[in-house]
Motif scaffolding. Sequence first.
Motif, PDB file in Angstrom:
ATOM      1  N   HIS A 224      -6.872  -1.811   4.202  1.00 59.53           N
ATOM      2  CA  HIS A 224      -6.374  -2.440   2.974  1.00 59.53           C
ATOM      3  C   HIS A 224      -6.014  -3.907   3.183  1.00 59.53           C
ATOM      4  O   HIS A 224      -6.341  -4.766   2.352  1.00 59.53           O
ATOM      5  CB  HIS A 224      -5.153  -1.672   2.478  1.00 59.53           C
TER       6      HIS A 224
ATOM      7  N   ASP B  21      -1.701   5.177  -3.487  1.00 60.90           N
ATOM      8  CA  ASP B  21      -3.019   4.636  -3.156  1.00 60.90           C
ATOM      9  C   ASP B  21      -3.761   5.551  -2.193  1.00 60.90           C
ATOM     10  O   ASP B  21      -4.977   5.729  -2.286  1.00 60.90           O
ATOM     11  CB  ASP B  21      -2.882   3.243  -2.522  1.00 60.90           C
TER      12      ASP B  21
ATOM     13  N   LEU C 243       0.862  -1.182   0.000  1.00 60.09           N
ATOM     14  CA  LEU C 243       0.000   0.000   0.000  1.00 60.09           C
ATOM     15  C   LEU C 243       0.893   1.225   0.000  1.00 60.09           C
ATOM     16  O   LEU C 243       1.715   1.408   0.910  1.00 60.09           O
ATOM     17  CB  LEU C 243      -0.899  -0.021   1.238  1.00 60.09           C
TER      18      LEU C 243
END
Length: 558
Positions: A164, A30, A4
């Motif tokens: 995530h 992201d 991420l």
Amino acid sequence: MNPLRIGNFSGFYGDRFDALREMLTGGELDVLTGDYLAELTMLILARDRLKDPGAGYARTFLRQLEGALGLVQERGVRIVTNAGGLNPAGLAAHLGELVDRLGIPLRVAHVEGDDLTAGHPGALAAHAYLGGFGIAACLRAGADIVVTGRVTDAALATGPAAAHFGWGPGEFDKLAGAVVAGHVLECGTQATGGNYAFFQEGDVRRPGFPLAEIHADGSSVITKHPGTGGFVDIGTVTAQLLYETGGARYAGPDVTARLDSVRLRQDGPDRVRIEGVKGEAPPPTLKVGLNRLGGFRNEVVFVLTGLGIDAKADLVKEQLAAEMAKSPPAEVRWELVRTDRPDAGTEETASALLRLVVRDPDQKVVGRALSGAAIELALASYPGFHVLAPPGKGDPYGIFEDAYVPQGEVPHTAVLPDGRPVRVPPPPETRPLAEAPPAGLPAPLEHGATRRAPLGLVAGARSGDKGGNANVGVWARTDEAWRWLAHELTVDRFRELIPESRELPVTRHPLPGLRALNFVVTGILGAGVASRHRFDPQAKALGEWLRSRHLDIPEALL
């Protein structure tokens, strides 16, 4: 699973306005986080809210985002920020109006429940430091923009990482790794060469903002977008890891991260890998930051030029003492700063500065003490009398204090994009915070020839504030320098080098994995930054002062 990529575009309220757009256009991301809140910022926002109950959030964020909303949608980047300050619901409502007006279908959510002001009479603002699981709930519900109030700075990274990777509240090692990455990111360009002890080793005229590639196991790589200024190396990351921390246990609402477990290694140009981070259950209580007005403050700086500096200072002190005795302020503080030098080539370098600060609950008292008495001396005091600026009537100053409440008493709530409030439960497991076991130190460096030289030739430092306390993190750049530093820079030696700490509690925390010592000086900042207790009220340069002090350093290190 791919890492991420979390970037940062703000380290404080007032940071680089264009950074949001720069980060969106500079490379792949992201999530993009913005940290706007500090102890002083909360007081500023509280005073804004006194004037306008609808205020209390970072207004610049709205302007920053307005020009970048199209990019946010185009790039698919989620925005997470604590710009909501004292009024996250208000900022979220304005953001909803903004996306509707621009016709960009982005979903806005916010986190609330941190505001405990009603339970603390006399406080302008009392806010609990929340963790990241409210942010995670908003992101899992599809939010594109998440606004919070007072969360921990690292929560801006732990929330997106938990969402995530699907981390739960008990996955302490993973959460601790994200906390460490978030702590490195939170101050923006301080991780990429800004405010860095060895700044001359790279081009830091306009450092790029940092980003972290966080992996599913909690490890991360700190880097920056290609082609941006500044640099990322073990030193820049170490400096930021030490900033505004204390002992080996770095406590937060979701996890206590063990800073003594952190391992850093260079992973390529402008890439530092963070691994090995261990986590423990968080404390059963949440920290609450209390901001209140302490009274009124006034100051004047007298310029003393040429000969007889001490005698001139004594004269004006005696004159003002007699005047102030008629209506004495609660606190009077004098400081003589000897910036003068003999046979100076300019008037400025022939001059010293005598600073007088007065405080009192009554604005009229501090106004009379300086606005009247000090200026009336203009033709009746030392030769060459003048001041840097005329004093005013006195300004209000703030006081910051910590309090603690049980985690379960704080109504941590995620307000999802559809407006539904969802209560975020406290962690299922907690552990009272305690000092970490003593760290093992390396063998002392062999004796040899020494030379009197500044500490900064062999060690870096970064310092900062936590309420009325300051921390000074000092790290060595080589194993040999660490063997010397670990045994040389004791608490007694620190007090010798920083004289104003001699009567204060000083605690030393060794962090051998970082080749670092972290010193906490209790009470050196009085009642916190807003009280402006000392010349450097946030201790930002305390570490640089320490690095400039001379001691006997082994020639082998020089």
